[in-house]
Enzyme design. Structure first.
Site, PDB file in Angstrom:
ATOM      1  N   ASP A 164      31.171  37.825  37.013  1.00  0.00           N
ATOM      2  CA  ASP A 164      31.440  37.157  38.293  1.00  0.00           C
ATOM      3  C   ASP A 164      32.949  37.084  38.494  1.00  0.00           C
ATOM      4  O   ASP A 164      33.715  36.988  37.534  1.00  0.00           O
ATOM      5  CB  ASP A 164      30.859  35.750  38.311  1.00  0.00           C
ATOM      6  CG  ASP A 164      29.334  35.733  38.380  1.00  0.00           C
ATOM      7  OD1 ASP A 164      28.764  36.735  38.848  1.00  0.00           O
ATOM      8  OD2 ASP A 164      28.724  34.738  37.955  1.00  0.00           O
ATOM      9  N   ASP A 178      25.302  39.027  43.881  1.00  0.00           N
ATOM     10  CA  ASP A 178      24.829  37.726  44.372  1.00  0.00           C
ATOM     11  C   ASP A 178      24.914  37.658  45.892  1.00  0.00           C
ATOM     12  O   ASP A 178      24.016  37.124  46.555  1.00  0.00           O
ATOM     13  CB  ASP A 178      25.670  36.592  43.775  1.00  0.00           C
ATOM     14  CG  ASP A 178      25.568  36.520  42.260  1.00  0.00           C
ATOM     15  OD1 ASP A 178      24.534  36.950  41.713  1.00  0.00           O
ATOM     16  OD2 ASP A 178      26.521  36.046  41.625  1.00  0.00           O
TER      17      ASP A 178
END
EC number: 3.4.23.36
Length: 205
Positions: A164, A178
């Protein structure tokens, strides 16, 4: 009028009642129309599946390339400010689900991602709606993106940590997979509210 006169004065291919006769073994007009309609539906479904596949491939490749860049250029470095303190790029490894939820349940989310891919593959068999194709493509690409991390990144064993790097202020850190999953989910909710089904039909509650 005799029977012979009726036969002579009747146009070719017509009976005295005006109805067309089909030659033995030749499909009638309704059968031909039905076959053409089935072929059109099959072609339409193939086009929609192609849209789904294209969107999924684009989302997956964009996520993959962004993670490669993050690992090689951003990881183990200071965060990069994009819009001051409102948005930064900060590489982290996430063992949970999207937006850092469910830490310690990596194997569960791996199985869920695999299940999502199977469900989308089954839905594609009756897919005739372009918006649904786009929505499912986003979900599929995002699911594949994070699943790739869970399978191939450390510590391995379907428990790999997802990369991330998008870090808005006062919000969880996430990645492009995401984002694709979220956009696909929102689009599905909007389509459901409008009563549009994957097969292109509309329903009313």
């Amino acid at each position: 009028m005799t029977e012979a006169e009726r036969i002579i004065t009747t146009p070719d291919g017509e009976t005295t009642g005006g109805a067309a006769q089909s030659a033995p073994g030749d499909p009638g007009p309704s059968a031909t129309a039905s076959g053409a309609g089935t072929a059109d539906l099959a072609a339409k479904r193939r086009r929609r599946v192609l849209v789904l596949t294209g969107v999924a491939a684009f989302a997956y490749l964009l996520d993959l390339l962004s993670k490669i860049w993050v690992v090689t250029s951003l990881e183990n470095h200071a965060p990069v400010s994009v819009f001051g303190h409102y948005l930064r790029l900060d590489a982290i490894r996430n063992a949970g689900a999207a937006f850092g939820l469910g830490q310690g349940m990596t194997i569960v989310f791996t199985l869920i991602a695999a299940g999502v891919i199977v469900v989308i593959a089954r839905l594609s068999r009756r897919l005739y709606s372009v918006p649904w194709a786009i929505a499912l493509g986003l979900l599929l690409g995002g699911a594949f993106g994070n699943l790739t991390d869970r399978v191939f990144r450390a510590p391995g064993g379907f428990q790999g940590r997802v990369v991330d790097f998008i870090a808005p202020a006062h919000f969880a850190v996430f990645n492009l997979a995401d984002s694709a999953i979220t956009c696909g989910g929102v689009l599905i909710v909007l389509l459901s509210f409008r009563g549009i089904d994957p097969d292109g039909t509309r329903h009313r509650d």
